[in-house]
Design a protein around this motif. Structure first.
Motif, PDB file in Angstrom:
ATOM      1  N   TYR A 168       0.829  -1.209   0.000  1.00 15.94           N
ATOM      2  CA  TYR A 168       0.000   0.000   0.000  1.00 15.94           C
ATOM      3  C   TYR A 168       0.864   1.259   0.000  1.00 15.94           C
ATOM      4  CZ  TYR A 168      -4.280  -2.619   0.851  1.00 15.94           C
ATOM      5  OH  TYR A 168      -5.340  -3.453   0.732  1.00 15.94           O
ATOM      6  N   SER A 169       1.956   1.185   0.760  1.00 21.57           N
ATOM      7  CA  SER A 169       2.843   2.350   0.808  1.00 21.57           C
ATOM      8  C   SER A 169       3.421   2.621  -0.579  1.00 21.57           C
ATOM      9  CB  SER A 169       3.954   2.085   1.817  1.00 21.57           C
ATOM     10  OG  SER A 169       4.860   3.144   1.821  1.00 21.57           O
ATOM     11  N   TRP A 170       3.803   1.542  -1.256  1.00 19.75           N
ATOM     12  CA  TRP A 170       4.346   1.717  -2.604  1.00 19.75           C
ATOM     13  C   TRP A 170       3.274   2.147  -3.587  1.00 19.75           C
ATOM     14  CZ3 TRP A 170       8.978   2.864  -3.280  1.00 19.75           C
ATOM     15  CH2 TRP A 170       9.996   2.313  -2.498  1.00 19.75           C
ATOM     16  N   LEU A 171       2.022   1.710  -3.360  1.00 16.12           N
ATOM     17  CA  LEU A 171       0.932   2.150  -4.238  1.00 16.12           C
ATOM     18  C   LEU A 171       0.738   3.658  -4.084  1.00 16.12           C
ATOM     19  CD1 LEU A 171      -1.344   1.523  -6.198  1.00 16.12           C
ATOM     20  CD2 LEU A 171      -2.825   1.022  -4.252  1.00 16.12           C
ATOM     21  N   ALA A 172       0.750   4.119  -2.822  1.00 14.02           N
ATOM     22  CA  ALA A 172       0.595   5.560  -2.573  1.00 14.02           C
ATOM     23  C   ALA A 172       1.734   6.323  -3.238  1.00 14.02           C
ATOM     24  CB  ALA A 172       0.578   5.842  -1.072  1.00 14.02           C
ATOM     25  N   GLU A 173       2.944   5.790  -3.097  1.00  9.68           N
ATOM     26  CA  GLU A 173       4.107   6.466  -3.688  1.00  9.68           C
ATOM     27  C   GLU A 173       3.974   6.523  -5.199  1.00  9.68           C
ATOM     28  OE1 GLU A 173       7.994   6.962  -5.504  1.00  9.68           O
ATOM     29  OE2 GLU A 173       6.652   5.274  -5.708  1.00  9.68           O
ATOM     30  N   ALA A 174       3.557   5.397  -5.790  1.00  6.63           N
ATOM     31  CA  ALA A 174       3.443   5.350  -7.253  1.00  6.63           C
ATOM     32  C   ALA A 174       2.383   6.335  -7.739  1.00  6.63           C
ATOM     33  CB  ALA A 174       3.111   3.931  -7.706  1.00  6.63           C
ATOM     34  N   CYS A 175       1.226   6.382  -7.035  1.00  4.89           N
ATOM     35  CA  CYS A 175       0.160   7.319  -7.421  1.00  4.89           C
ATOM     36  C   CYS A 175       0.673   8.757  -7.339  1.00  4.89           C
ATOM     37  CB  CYS A 175      -1.046   7.180  -6.490  1.00  4.89           C
ATOM     38  SG  CYS A 175      -2.017   5.719  -6.802  1.00  4.89           S
TER      39      CYS A 175
END
Lengths: 222, 491
Positions: free
Chosen positions: A75-82
């Protein structure tokens, strides 16, 4: 969804953007607010990129919240990617808007334009996020970055409200005004294309980081 | 990989690979089941199974880097296991840090106390936050032999006295388990002896785990000595019981009488008490040291001089006055926030408060209110400075409206500023990152401030639109930042 499907998504998005470009250059009106200039066509990219970019920030806030609850690094990486992709999109929004303003308003930047100012503030907020998020990769940094993303998301609507109070609107609403004749199909294709390219870019970035994490875990085991 | 410590419910799950004989055994205070900890590629602790009986005193020895501090960190919960589980008797599933704060007392290398407060004030702060009767303070001060120095600031204490005061802080709530990380390190022989006598007096009443390099001391004080080497328990043996040193009954320790936690209905008063205690603490420290407000005032004064010179021809323009005033306030805030939060991280005082199991939201809110008070004072002084150096007495005439405006702005700036200060502090870039993180987030406050002052000067009233923005911002940010503060404290 497997990786081939994600790539098809990106390819479909590019096709839609190409089709949109075709329709806007062949059929769309180049006269906005009474001024006839080909630079007006930049509108078709500018608005789509802005809408999708800002919508992605909502997704980032949701992913940040999910990270704080579950502590799953995905999720942290998803937030970063977004945020990274949205940041690029907001940069594009600012750049295309500035180019348009150079030709139509004869000025690269107008402080009296509230949308320019708002977009710039949001750009700075998420630039700070990216600087902070990329200084180290551990859970403590991920959690702090997630908190920042959520607090930023509280700040953004208030910033929009305050810039509206700051200046009476100069940058008119983009749609639904008589002075702008939008080619519906070209705009819809542009929006769909951007809307498909966005998740493809986010997924690519997300997957790269996940693979790097896995590699690190495998190396640690060895 | 989960970053949260794994706390399981009592009763303890028997550690893998080691049968637990129930019959006739004293209850376990601490159980580690197949616990491993790795930092990146470095394996700090390798599948440790350990059971520590209630009421025993255990010494951890081993070379530097053998895993002693990691093991203590795993038990205290400040280090989360990479695999396996740590069980503390008395902790219920899901109580997390609150239960830990009630069961444990942890002595670190750093004092976790405020230098500018006296020994007694430090302990009173902890007692208040824990909801304990203040009478406990005198009792524990006597226990560690510090009654004579109770009313001196901790800054004047010797190293040995600080250690003892830290120990007193742990004893306030009579925790079942005491974890002492190298308590004798850096003390002279006399101080070591004094501390050893105090620990000796605690044996049997608490389960004590301490790490040390001093093997004779370990043998003399502990019932059991664990030797760690390269992340494993290399040796585990009981010490010989010396004649005439029988321990008090273990049953007494298995069911220590900790001070009962406040009943659930008292949660709100507990929250308010913690907020008030933190606010009082900040005001007290500032009234003695004046480090935060002096630093902010100096900066504001210098800026007023520079801006006054630069904008002299425009000094009567309300927009220029307003801009200059908010430049002063913004810079003062940036400077003051860093100073104010420094005090919390110096000697890990904030972590000490959080280890009490107090609500982090209450601690953050108290800290924000304290810092906002200083910023409010400095902002008020900035109005005077701008009036003076710009020759604009009209600003003073608008003071009633300005008071409200500045108070709301100070609160919003501090709520977000505290959060970003903690973020910046814990980043590799340090406090240089603070302006980058803070300023874009507080644009609404700065816009409201800059836009409101000219309106106030012209009409004598605050613009209701801007007031709404400020109120919405303050409420939204206070709620968001206090709710999320807990997540900033990891690592």
């Amino acid at each position: 969804m497997n990786w081939i499907a994600w790539r098809s998504l990106g390819a479909a998005g590019l096709l839609a953007l190409l089709a949109s470009t075709f329709f806007m250059t062949t059929a769309a009106s180049r006269t906005f607010y009474g001024i006839d200039h080909p630079v007006n066509l930049i509108f078709y990219y500018h608005v789509a990129v802005a809408w999708v970019g800002f919508a992605g920030l909502l997704l980032a806030a949701l992913a940040s919240g999910a990270y704080l609850v579950t502590r799953a690094p995905g999720y942290s990486w998803l937030a970063e990617a977004c945020i990274a992709v949205s940041f690029a999109f907001i940069t594009l929004t600012l750049a295309t808007g500035s180019v348009w303003a150079r030709f139509i308003w004869n000025s690269w930047w107008e402080w009296s334009d509230l949308r320019l100012v708002t977009a710039l503030v949001v750009w700075f907020i998420y630039a700070a996020y990216l600087v902070f998020r990329h200084q180290a990769q551990d859970g403590a940094v991920h959690a702090k970055a997630a908190v920042f993303s959520l607090v930023a998301f509280v700040s953004v609507p208030i910033t929009v409200a305050s810039t509206r109070l700051w200046q009476s609107p100069f940058h008119g609403t983009s749609l639904g005004t008589d002075s702008v004749d939008i080619h519906g199909l070209a705009f819809a294709l542009s929006l769909i294309g951007t809307g498909l390219v966005y998740p493809y870019l986010v997924a690519t970035r997300w997957r790269t980081h996940r693979l790097a994490d896995e590699l690190e875990a495998i190396e640690a085991q060895a | 990989m989960s970053l949260r410590p794994v706390w399981s419910a009592a009763p303890a799950i028997p550690p893998a690979g080691r049968p637990v004989e129930d019959v006739g055994m004293p209850p376990a205070a601490i159980t580690l089941g197949a616990v491993a900890k790795r930092y990146g590629r470095h394996l700090a602790l390798e599948r440790v199974d350990l059971r520590i009986d209630a009421g025993t005193t255990v010494a951890l020895t081993g070379a530097n880097g053998a895993g002693k501090s990691t093991l203590l960190g795993l038990i205290s919960g400040t280090v989360s296991p990479s695999s396996g589980r740590v069980t503390l008797a008395g902790a219920r599933a899901g109580d997390g840090s609150r239960a830990r704060g009630r069961i444990l007392g942890v002595l670190h290398h750093r004092t976790m106390l405020y230098d500018r407060l006296t020994g007694s004030e430090n302990l009173r702060l902890h007692a208040t936050v824990r909801g304990l009767p203040l009478g406990r303070v005198d009792a524990v001060l006597a226990q560690v032999d510090l009654r004579d120095a109770a009313h001196r600031p901790v800054a004047t204490y010797s190293h040995g006295m600080r250690k003892r005061l830290s120990l007193a802080r742990l004893l306030l709530h009579e925790p079942a388990v005491l974890l002492l990380d190298e308590p004798f390190a850096g003390l002279d022989a006399a101080s070591q002896e004094r501390l050893a006598q105090i620990v000796e007096g605690l044996r049997g009443r608490h389960t004590i785990v301490f790490s040390t390099h001093d093997l004779p001391r370990a043998a003399a004080l502990a019932d059991r000595v664990l030797t760690l080497a390269a992340g494993r328990i290399a040796d585990d043996r009981p010490t010989e019981v010396q004649p005439g040193s029988e321990r008090p009954a273990v049953e007494a320790a298995a069911h220590p009488a900790p001070f009962a936690p406040a009943p659930r209905g008292a949660a709100v008063t507990g929250f308010a008490r913690t907020v008030a205690a933190l606010l009082t603490k900040d005001l007290r420290i500032e009234s003695r040291a004046r480090s935060v407000s002096t630093a902010m005032l100096m900066l504001a004064g210098l800026l007023a001089v520079v801006l006054g010179m630069a904008f002299e021809p425009l000094a009567n323009d309300p927009a220029v006055l307003s801009g200059a005033l908010w430049v002063l306030i913004t810079f003062a805030a940036l400077h003051g926030l860093a100073r104010s939060f420094d005090a919390e991280f110096h000697d890990d005082a904030l972590r000490g408060l959080l280890l009490t199991g107090a609500d982090p939201a209450a601690i953050y809110l108290g800290k924000v209110l304290g810092t906002a008070t200083f910023l409010f004072g400095v902002a008020l002084a900035s109005v005077g400075l701008i009036s003076l150096f710009f020759g604009a007495p009209a600003l003073l005439g608008a003071l009633p409206g300005l008071l409200l405006l500045i108070a709301l702005a100070a609160l919003g700036l501090t709520a977000v500023g505290g959060l970003t200060t903690v973020m910046a502090r814990h980043s590799g870039l340090g406090e240089t990152l603070l302006p980058l993180l803070l300023l874009p987030l507080v644009v609404p406050v700065l816009l409201a401030g800059v836009a409101s002052v000219p309106v106030l000067l012209e009409t004598g009233r605050l613009d209701p639109g801007w007031l709404r923005v400020l109120l919405a911002y303050d409420v939204g940010m206070l709620v968001a930042t206090t709710a999320f503060f807990e997540h900033l404290l990891e690592g």
